[in-house]
Design an enzyme around this catalytic site. Structure first.
Site, PDB file in Angstrom:
ATOM      1  N   GLU A 171     -11.397   1.402  -3.795  1.00 15.10           N
ATOM      2  CA  GLU A 171     -10.638   2.016  -2.613  1.00 15.10           C
ATOM      3  C   GLU A 171      -9.381   2.789  -3.025  1.00 15.10           C
ATOM      4  O   GLU A 171      -8.905   2.975  -4.106  1.00 15.10           O
ATOM      5  CB  GLU A 171     -10.311   0.788  -1.535  1.00 15.10           C
ATOM      6  CG  GLU A 171      -9.465  -0.288  -2.233  1.00 15.10           C
ATOM      7  CD  GLU A 171      -9.426  -1.474  -1.431  1.00 15.10           C
ATOM      8  OE1 GLU A 171      -9.882  -1.687  -0.619  1.00 15.10           O
ATOM      9  OE2 GLU A 171      -8.769  -2.525  -1.869  1.00 15.10           O
TER      10      GLU A 171
ATOM     11  N   ASP B 216       0.830  -1.188  -0.030  1.00 13.69           N
ATOM     12  CA  ASP B 216      -0.142  -0.220   0.038  1.00 13.69           C
ATOM     13  C   ASP B 216       0.883   1.108  -0.053  1.00 13.69           C
ATOM     14  O   ASP B 216       0.736   2.335   0.757  1.00 13.69           O
ATOM     15  CB  ASP B 216      -0.898   0.114   1.381  1.00 13.69           C
ATOM     16  CG  ASP B 216      -1.769  -1.061   1.447  1.00 13.69           C
ATOM     17  OD1 ASP B 216      -2.051  -1.783   0.273  1.00 13.69           O
ATOM     18  OD2 ASP B 216      -2.058  -1.544   2.376  1.00 13.69           O
TER      19      ASP B 216
END
Length: 587
Positions: A251, A69
């Site tokens: 997302e 991430d």
């Protein structure tokens, strides 16, 4: 001096002599705390041996092992990148570069319990998907994230919060808790000084259309109060690029501004093998946003699983303008082994981005990715040298005698400093009475597995006093999926044991079981060397008592339980220096 003070002073002197090197001794001088004097980690992946770097190249991924991430920002010639850390402590590793190739780790953004408390949570909870943004309007850096854990300063689940600093090299503030739900927030600062927060959230109540249906929301953000402005929220993406196709898990949103237009880039398709990156355009930061006609702009989902040097699950990206005036994107991906297992976890990759047209597109992000990349013009590859983070095949050695512990060593659910001490003889671990299978802080110092093929060797001095004592190594994916390889005691014998813990079944019917699969009695007159070696899916645990001749403890075992896509969750495998006084691994 009265007799009470004399007795107290004498007791203190005895305690000091017993705890030299951080280890506590019994009357016979046995070490109840292990001392680890040497560690050597050697990576030897086939992909690097078959693809030696040529002049002007560097390896992709840029961060090997569980560094998922990624988010990135820039101030002048300085680039700063952060990644997820879940229940690891300290939280949110932060890296610095001047050229996007050579990176140094500055430390961690969340390095105090006043910022983060992940005391009793599963390893895949904790800190999710940090965003980092530099605001040139007030010369301040912001790190925003979601934490599914409590805080000592902010009772209950911390949720979404932001921390700030003028200089990422000098530490970060305590959290400002943000009053909204959802995950994966990021902050965008416009030229006029206004600020906005975008994030993933659930659809409005009663409007969920299918499993995995999510939305992207935007809020106005008060820079003075460090809080979203209530009542300003609105949904800017419902479901994804094409709601008719029932896209899942939109997302990781980021807003960018280029040529007077606003671009919203998001991940879509979930974090597994349908992962991708998509982009939208608008005339306003609050939308409406129109998807690009050529989405996705990054994915590896269409290619055979057995392709050579397979990189998969690509997505969750962030963009930055590079030193050569060209855009680059950092993103996560995985490199499964020959059994399609993901033991190294989700790693950080980088690709150049072509933004010469209306929409950005990752160069070679829609074809099978290669292990090497051309460096930006004028950049020299210094990875693994002069303090820069290594990649490719490398050897890392540690004797724990330096003043500062390398940032690659991390704890789980609590500070490392609560159970370690270092000195001239190495690292001492003061055992907690919790063991590796519990949802509590453990006295384990972890190093990420960064290669499919590796060896990890350590030398340990230790004499357990009962079967409740154990120290050695652990190969750990989560609290229900791990190997323990350590020394304990049974009656009057010292025993070396290898235990496998695995969890089977679906969420509500999951059962965890542990089994000692090999053990032997050993003579602990001197130190013992412990080694774990992996070659893809096969892991071998071995030991040496003479410093040279290693013997395997049992046969090779499967690394299946150390894989993200078998054990579940979001983390990769880690190797830990482990000690406990609450041992349940019994021969």
């Amino acid at each position: 001096m009265n007799q009470v003070k004399v007795r107290i002073l004498a007791a203190c002197l005895v305690l000091c002599s017993m705890t030299a090197m951080g280890g506590t001794g019994d009357k016979q001088g046995k070490l109840a705390s292990p001392v680890f004097s040497k560690v050597e980690y050697v990576g030897n992946d086939k992909v690097y041996n078959e693809n030696p770097l040529e002049s002007g190249e560097f390896y992709n991924p840029i961060l090997q092992g569980c560094y998922p991430d990624p988010a990135i920002t820039r101030k002048g010639d300085d680039y700063y990148m952060v990644v997820s850390s879940f229940a690891m402590f300290p939280g949110v590793p932060i890296f610095h570069s001047n050229d996007l190739v050579n990176w140094t780790q500055l430390g961690h953004v969340l390095d105090r319990t006043s910022q983060l408390d992940v005391h009793d949570t599963g390893i895949s909870m904790g800190v999710y998907a940090p965003g980092i943004t530099y605001n040139e309007n007030n010369d301040t850096f912001y790190m925003i994230t979601t934490a599914f854990a409590g805080s000592t300063k902010l009772p209950g689940t911390l949720g979404n919060f932001v921390v700030k600093t003028k200089d990422p090299k000098e530490g970060w503030s305590d959290p400002y808790k943000l009053d909204f739900a959802g995950i994966d927030p990021s902050i965008f600062f416009d030229d006029d000084g206004k600020a906005y927060v975008v994030h993933n959230d659930a659809p409005d109540p009663g409007k969920e259309l299918y499993g995995g249906h999510r939305v992207i929301k935007v809020w106005e953000y008060d820079v003075e109060k460090d809080q979203i402005i209530k009542g300003t929220d609105q949904i800017i993406v419902n479901g994804g690029v094409d709601l008719a196709k029932k896209p899942i898990w939109i997302e990781a949103p980021h807003i960018y501004k280029k040529n007077g237009k606003y671009y919203l880039m998001c991940a879509e398709g979930g974090t597994g093998d349908w992962h991708s990156e998509v982009v939208f355009i608008s005339d306003s930061p609050k939308g409406p946003y129109v998807p690009a006609p050529s989405n996705p702009i990054l994915t590896q989902r269409h290619f055979p699983k057995d392709r050579k040097n397979n990189v998969d699950w690509a997505g969750h990206a962030d963009l930055v303008l590079g030193p050569d005036g060209k855009y680059y994107g950092v993103f996560l991906g995985i490199r499964p082994n020959e059994e399609d297992r993901v033991n190294t976890g989700r790693e950080t990759f980088i690709l150049p981005v072509d933004w010469s047209g209306t929409f950005p597109v990752f160069e070679n992000g829609l074809v099978p990715m290669e292990p090497t990349l051309a460096m930006p013009a004028g950049v020299e590859n210094k990875t693994g040298k002069d303090g820069f983070f290594p990649n490719g095949n490398f050897t890392y050695t540690e004797d724990f005698t330096s003043d500062q512990l390398d940032y690659r060593w991390i704890g789980l659910r609590g500070p490392r400093e609560e159970f370690i001490s270092t000195g001239k003889k190495g690292l001492s671990i003061d055992p907690f009475d919790t063991n590796i299978k519990e949802l509590k802080p453990t006295s384990t110092l972890f190093h990420r597995q960064m290669h499919k093929a590796f060896t990890f060797t350590t030398e340990m001095k230790y004499k357990p006093q009962s079967e409740k004592d154990l120290a050695g190594l652990t190969c750990y994916q989560n609290e229900g999926s791990n190997y323990v390889f350590g020394v304990t005691k049974k009656g009057g014998d010292y025993m070396l044991v290898l235990e496998r813990t695995e969890t089977k079944g679906r969420r509500r019917d999951r059962e965890t079981s542990s089994k000692v699969i090999a053990s032997t009695s050993i003579d602990l007159k001197k130190s013992i060397q412990l080694k774990v070696s992996a070659e893809g899916d096969d892991y071998i645990f071995s030991y040496a008592l003479d410093g040279e001749d290693f013997q395997d403890l049992g046969a090779a075992v499967s690394g299946d339980i150390l894989s993200t896509n078998v054990a579940g969750g979001f983390t990769g495998a880690m190797i830990g220096l482990y000690a406990t006084s609450g041992n349940t691994t019994l021969p």
